[in-house]
Design a protein around this motif. Structure first.
Motif, mmCIF file in Angstrom:
data_model
loop_
_atom_site.group_PDB
_atom_site.id
_atom_site.type_symbol
_atom_site.label_atom_id
_atom_site.label_comp_id
_atom_site.label_asym_id
_atom_site.label_seq_id
_atom_site.Cartn_x
_atom_site.Cartn_y
_atom_site.Cartn_z
ATOM 1 N N ALA A 91 37.686 43.265 33.833
ATOM 2 C CA ALA A 91 37.273 44.570 33.309
ATOM 3 C C ALA A 91 35.880 44.954 33.823
ATOM 4 N N ALA A 92 34.950 43.984 33.836
ATOM 5 C CA ALA A 92 33.600 44.268 34.311
ATOM 6 C C ALA A 92 33.593 44.557 35.815
ATOM 7 N N MET A 93 34.407 43.854 36.560
ATOM 8 C CA MET A 93 34.476 44.095 38.004
ATOM 9 C C MET A 93 34.978 45.493 38.300
ATOM 10 N N VAL A 101 37.510 38.367 43.590
ATOM 11 C CA VAL A 101 37.467 37.438 42.468
ATOM 12 C C VAL A 101 38.296 36.206 42.828
ATOM 13 N N VAL A 102 37.714 35.046 42.620
ATOM 14 C CA VAL A 102 38.363 33.760 42.901
ATOM 15 C C VAL A 102 38.462 33.000 41.587
ATOM 16 N N ARG A 143 46.736 38.527 38.712
ATOM 17 C CA ARG A 143 47.666 39.191 39.614
ATOM 18 C C ARG A 143 47.841 40.671 39.297
ATOM 19 N N ALA A 144 47.642 41.030 38.046
ATOM 20 C CA ALA A 144 47.778 42.432 37.639
ATOM 21 C C ALA A 144 46.472 43.212 37.766
ATOM 22 N N SER A 145 45.420 42.565 38.239
ATOM 23 C CA SER A 145 44.082 43.163 38.216
ATOM 24 C C SER A 145 43.906 44.294 39.218
ATOM 25 N N GLY A 146 44.671 44.277 40.321
ATOM 26 C CA GLY A 146 44.448 45.239 41.384
ATOM 27 C C GLY A 146 43.248 44.918 42.248
ATOM 28 N N LEU A 147 42.590 43.778 41.991
ATOM 29 C CA LEU A 147 41.416 43.374 42.756
ATOM 30 C C LEU A 147 41.823 42.513 43.953
#
Length: 224
Positions: A91-93, A101-102, A143-147
């Motif tokens: 959320a912060a990213m 993000v790793v 996986r759902a982050s879109g990042l």
């Protein structure tokens, strides 16, 4: 924890400036490292530390005895600490426009679930079930982050000082059922630096047949 310290050391060795946060991170402060004591599940703490970063590495876990955790629950850490922290980081990213993000999970989670030896599956089911369930949620959040995510999945961790590059495979292949935290730190650093592992889950293990090699070989291993 051990993998986080190994990642910090490897990133600093490669010339990065690192901010490290955990409940006892202040002791890590030194050349090119800013250690911040804090709770990685606290939204305000995470938001303030994510701002201005180029990449985030998450190596969250429960350090307590696994038998005690299974029988009585953890004493000082929420059982869902992995998924909660990852959710706050993601959320912060998004708010601050940070893309890479790793996240470290475990071999046997998600895409490698069906590759575990029977004995390890039994250990997971009897001893680690709540923690593995939280890692599954963490993996789904990622996986759902879109990042631009990378999931690093080591097998059993050791504190051995192994000079060889680890074997890291996006196909779930492993060469043994153990790997040192130092080796995992190298793969975590590779995942920060290399675009060709984005949106990959990397199974990480020690290769008993590998020869000692320069540190740079770990990047090649991560791209296999």
């Amino acid at each position: 924890g051990g993998s986080g310290r190994a990642a910090v050391a490897e990133l600093v060795r490669r010339g990065h400036e690192v901010t490290a946060v955990s409940r006892h991170a202040a002791a890590l402060t030194g050349p090119h490292v800013r250690g911040v004591d804090g709770d990685a599940t606290d939204p305000a703490t995470v938001d303030a530390l994510v701002a201005g970063q180029d990449a985030i590495v998450v190596t969250i876990g429960i350090s307590e005895n696994p038998v005690r955790v299974r029988l009585r629950g953890p004493a000082g850490t929420p059982i869902d600490v992995r998924s909660r922290a990852t959710r706050e980081v993601v959320a912060a990213m998004r708010r601050h426009g940070v893309r890479r993000v790793v996240v470290q999970s475990s071999y046997g989670v998600g895409s490698t679930r069906d590759r575990l030896p029977f004995g390890t599956r039994l250990v997971f089911a009897l001893l680690l079930a709540p923690q593995i369930a939280d890692e599954e949620r963490m993996s789904s959040e990622l996986r759902a982050s879109g990042l631009d995510w990378v999931e690093v999945q080591p097998v059993y961790l050791t504190d051995d000082d192994v000079p060889q590059a680890p074997f890291a495979s996006p196909d779930g292949e492993i060469r043994s059922m153990k790997v040192s935290r130092r080796q995992v730190g190298r793969v975590l650093a590779d995942a920060v630096e290399h675009d060709d592992v984005v949106r990959c889950s990397l199974a990480v293990s020690h290769d008993p047949e590998a020869q000692a090699a320069p540190q740079r070989r770990s990047a090649t291993a991560a791209r296999r």
